[in-house]
Design an enzyme around this catalytic site. Structure first.
Site, mmCIF file in Angstrom:
data_model
loop_
_atom_site.group_PDB
_atom_site.id
_atom_site.type_symbol
_atom_site.label_atom_id
_atom_site.label_comp_id
_atom_site.label_asym_id
_atom_site.label_seq_id
_atom_site.Cartn_x
_atom_site.Cartn_y
_atom_site.Cartn_z
ATOM 1 N N ILE A 92 -32.382 94.627 39.188
ATOM 2 C CA ILE A 92 -33.690 94.282 38.627
ATOM 3 C C ILE A 92 -34.628 94.134 39.818
ATOM 4 O O ILE A 92 -34.311 93.439 40.788
ATOM 5 C CB ILE A 92 -33.638 93.023 37.731
ATOM 6 C CG1 ILE A 92 -35.012 92.725 37.125
ATOM 7 C CG2 ILE A 92 -33.071 91.820 38.436
ATOM 8 C CD1 ILE A 92 -34.962 91.742 35.950
ATOM 9 N N GLU A 149 -24.264 89.724 40.279
ATOM 10 C CA GLU A 149 -24.074 89.172 41.618
ATOM 11 C C GLU A 149 -25.426 89.150 42.321
ATOM 12 O O GLU A 149 -26.207 90.084 42.169
ATOM 13 C CB GLU A 149 -23.115 90.014 42.470
ATOM 14 C CG GLU A 149 -21.662 89.827 42.144
ATOM 15 C CD GLU A 149 -21.182 90.832 41.116
ATOM 16 O OE1 GLU A 149 -21.879 91.840 40.912
ATOM 17 O OE2 GLU A 149 -20.127 90.609 40.506
ATOM 18 N N ASN A 174 -31.009 85.036 48.436
ATOM 19 C CA ASN A 174 -32.099 85.621 47.642
ATOM 20 C C ASN A 174 -32.700 84.552 46.713
ATOM 21 O O ASN A 174 -32.432 84.517 45.503
ATOM 22 C CB ASN A 174 -31.583 86.814 46.839
ATOM 23 C CG ASN A 174 -32.699 87.623 46.220
ATOM 24 O OD1 ASN A 174 -33.837 87.155 46.113
ATOM 25 N ND2 ASN A 174 -32.383 88.832 45.788
ATOM 26 N N TYR A 230 -32.999 83.715 37.778
ATOM 27 C CA TYR A 230 -31.829 83.633 36.906
ATOM 28 C C TYR A 230 -31.606 82.197 36.422
ATOM 29 O O TYR A 230 -31.291 81.981 35.247
ATOM 30 C CB TYR A 230 -30.591 84.164 37.630
ATOM 31 C CG TYR A 230 -30.716 85.621 38.028
ATOM 32 C CD1 TYR A 230 -31.146 86.570 37.106
ATOM 33 C CD2 TYR A 230 -30.418 86.047 39.312
ATOM 34 C CE1 TYR A 230 -31.275 87.896 37.465
ATOM 35 C CE2 TYR A 230 -30.540 87.380 39.675
ATOM 36 C CZ TYR A 230 -30.976 88.298 38.749
ATOM 37 O OH TYR A 230 -31.110 89.622 39.101
HETATM 38 C C1 LIG Z 1 -36.523 88.676 42.070
HETATM 39 C C2 LIG Z 1 -37.701 89.511 41.535
HETATM 40 C C3 LIG Z 1 -37.152 90.612 40.637
HETATM 41 C C4 LIG Z 1 -38.634 88.596 40.715
HETATM 42 O O1 LIG Z 1 -39.652 89.400 40.148
HETATM 43 P P1 LIG Z 1 -41.053 88.808 39.691
HETATM 44 O O2 LIG Z 1 -41.677 89.790 38.779
HETATM 45 O O3 LIG Z 1 -41.830 88.405 40.889
HETATM 46 O O4 LIG Z 1 -40.615 87.499 38.886
HETATM 47 P P2 LIG Z 1 -41.482 86.757 37.755
HETATM 48 O O5 LIG Z 1 -42.912 86.725 38.159
HETATM 49 O O6 LIG Z 1 -41.173 87.339 36.423
HETATM 50 O O7 LIG Z 1 -40.892 85.273 37.861
HETATM 51 C C5 LIG Z 1 -40.178 84.659 36.777
HETATM 52 C C6 LIG Z 1 -39.612 83.344 37.295
HETATM 53 O O8 LIG Z 1 -38.638 83.583 38.324
HETATM 54 C C7 LIG Z 1 -38.767 82.591 39.365
HETATM 55 N N1 LIG Z 1 -39.252 83.214 40.597
HETATM 56 C C8 LIG Z 1 -39.571 84.520 40.762
HETATM 57 N N2 LIG Z 1 -39.945 84.739 42.046
HETATM 58 C C9 LIG Z 1 -39.867 83.542 42.682
HETATM 59 C C10 LIG Z 1 -40.130 83.126 44.024
HETATM 60 N N3 LIG Z 1 -40.563 83.990 44.974
HETATM 61 N N4 LIG Z 1 -39.945 81.826 44.346
HETATM 62 C C11 LIG Z 1 -39.512 80.944 43.418
HETATM 63 N N5 LIG Z 1 -39.262 81.281 42.116
HETATM 64 C C12 LIG Z 1 -39.421 82.561 41.754
HETATM 65 C C13 LIG Z 1 -39.754 81.578 38.814
HETATM 66 O O9 LIG Z 1 -39.039 80.644 38.011
HETATM 67 C C14 LIG Z 1 -40.641 82.457 37.948
HETATM 68 O O10 LIG Z 1 -41.339 81.739 36.951
HETATM 69 P P3 LIG Z 1 -42.794 81.119 37.322
HETATM 70 O O11 LIG Z 1 -43.599 82.213 37.970
HETATM 71 O O12 LIG Z 1 -43.324 80.672 35.993
HETATM 72 O O13 LIG Z 1 -42.524 79.991 38.278
HETATM 73 C C15 LIG Z 1 -38.525 90.122 42.697
HETATM 74 O O14 LIG Z 1 -38.777 89.123 43.659
HETATM 75 C C16 LIG Z 1 -37.863 91.302 43.378
HETATM 76 O O15 LIG Z 1 -38.027 92.443 42.959
HETATM 77 N N6 LIG Z 1 -37.123 91.048 44.480
HETATM 78 C C17 LIG Z 1 -36.430 92.134 45.225
HETATM 79 C C18 LIG Z 1 -35.292 92.728 44.421
HETATM 80 C C19 LIG Z 1 -34.240 91.691 44.107
HETATM 81 O O16 LIG Z 1 -33.882 90.866 44.937
HETATM 82 N N7 LIG Z 1 -33.706 91.771 42.860
HETATM 83 C C20 LIG Z 1 -32.665 90.892 42.399
HETATM 84 C C21 LIG Z 1 -31.334 91.412 42.777
HETATM 85 S S1 LIG Z 1 -30.007 90.350 42.197
#
Ligand SMILES: CC(C)(COP(=O)(O)OP(=O)(O)OC[C@H]1O[C@@H](n2cnc3c(N)ncnc32)[C@H](O)[C@@H]1OP(=O)(O)O)[C@@H](O)C(=O)NCCC(=O)NCCS
Length: 148
Positions: free
Chosen positions: A71, A105, A110, A117
């Site tokens: 994701i 995993e 991260n 999650y």
């Molecule tokens: C992890 C990832 C998918 C999150 O995507 P995103 O679109 O920014 O996430 P969202 O905006 O939907 O966040 C949903 C919730 O997740 C948590 N969250 C997401 N990013 C966060 C951050 N940088 N710090 C703290 N909490 C975070 C929060 O609870 C957030 O809710 P909130 O905004 O109301 O506080 C993104 O950072 C990413 O693409 N990372 C690189 C790829 C990766 O590591 N994927 C996961 C592999 S296991």
């Protein structure tokens, strides 16, 4: 911004690959995503804005368990709820397909992904030592009772 979240089609693969390149160190190939389109177990959801793929998520539905493969969201679109939107769709689809639980995993370092999650009722269930190439541990997480 108007985000469209929908199942991945074969002509989304190039956009999905660009998101993969920015998000992950493992970098799946174009061919690996093409094979996922034909994989009966695989389910992929994309998020797009104005025709640009800005994020995607996938899982394999194996009997009654859903295994998240990837994701990711482009950096410029993070913290806007895109991953949450994708995960909601993935959980709903997994449940419709008969899955009762979902697992993944994640690298121990991260923090954004672990926060995502945990906010979605995934629980830490174990550690795979040196799971990633650079000898970083992987945390195993599970979410139970998908229908609730
Ligand atoms: C992890 C990832 C998918 C999150 O995507 P995103 O679109 O920014 O996430 P969202 O905006 O939907 O966040 C949903 C919730 O997740 C948590 N969250 C997401 N990013 C966060 C951050 N940088 N710090 C703290 N909490 C975070 C929060 O609870 C957030 O809710 P909130 O905004 O109301 O506080 C993104 O950072 C990413 O693409 N990372 C690189 C790829 C990766 O590591 N994927 C996961 C592999 S296991």
């Amino acid at each position: 911004m108007k985000i469209n979240v929908r199942p991945m089609k074969s002509n989304d693969i190039h956009g999905v690959f660009l998101v993969d390149q920015q998000c992950f160190e493992h970098n799946w190939t174009i061919e690996s995503y093409e094979s996922e389109v034909n994989n009966m177990l695989a389910n992929y959801i994309v998020a797009e804005i104005n025709g640009e793929i800005i994020g995607f998520g996938g899982f394999w539905a194996v009997i009654d368990e859903a295994q998240i493969t990837n994701i990711g969201v482009l950096e410029n679109y993070r913290r806007c709820g895109v991953a949450q939107n994708l995960l909601n769709k993935m959980v709903n689809l997994a449940f419709i397909k008969g899955c009762l639980s979902m697992t993944l995993e994640v690298r121990v370092d991260n923090k954004p992904a672990i926060a995502l999650y945990e906010a979605n009722r995934f629980e830490k269930a174990g550690v795979r030592s040196n799971y990633y190439d650079n000898k970083i541990d992987g945390i195993i997480m599970w979410r139970y009772n998908l229908g609730e």
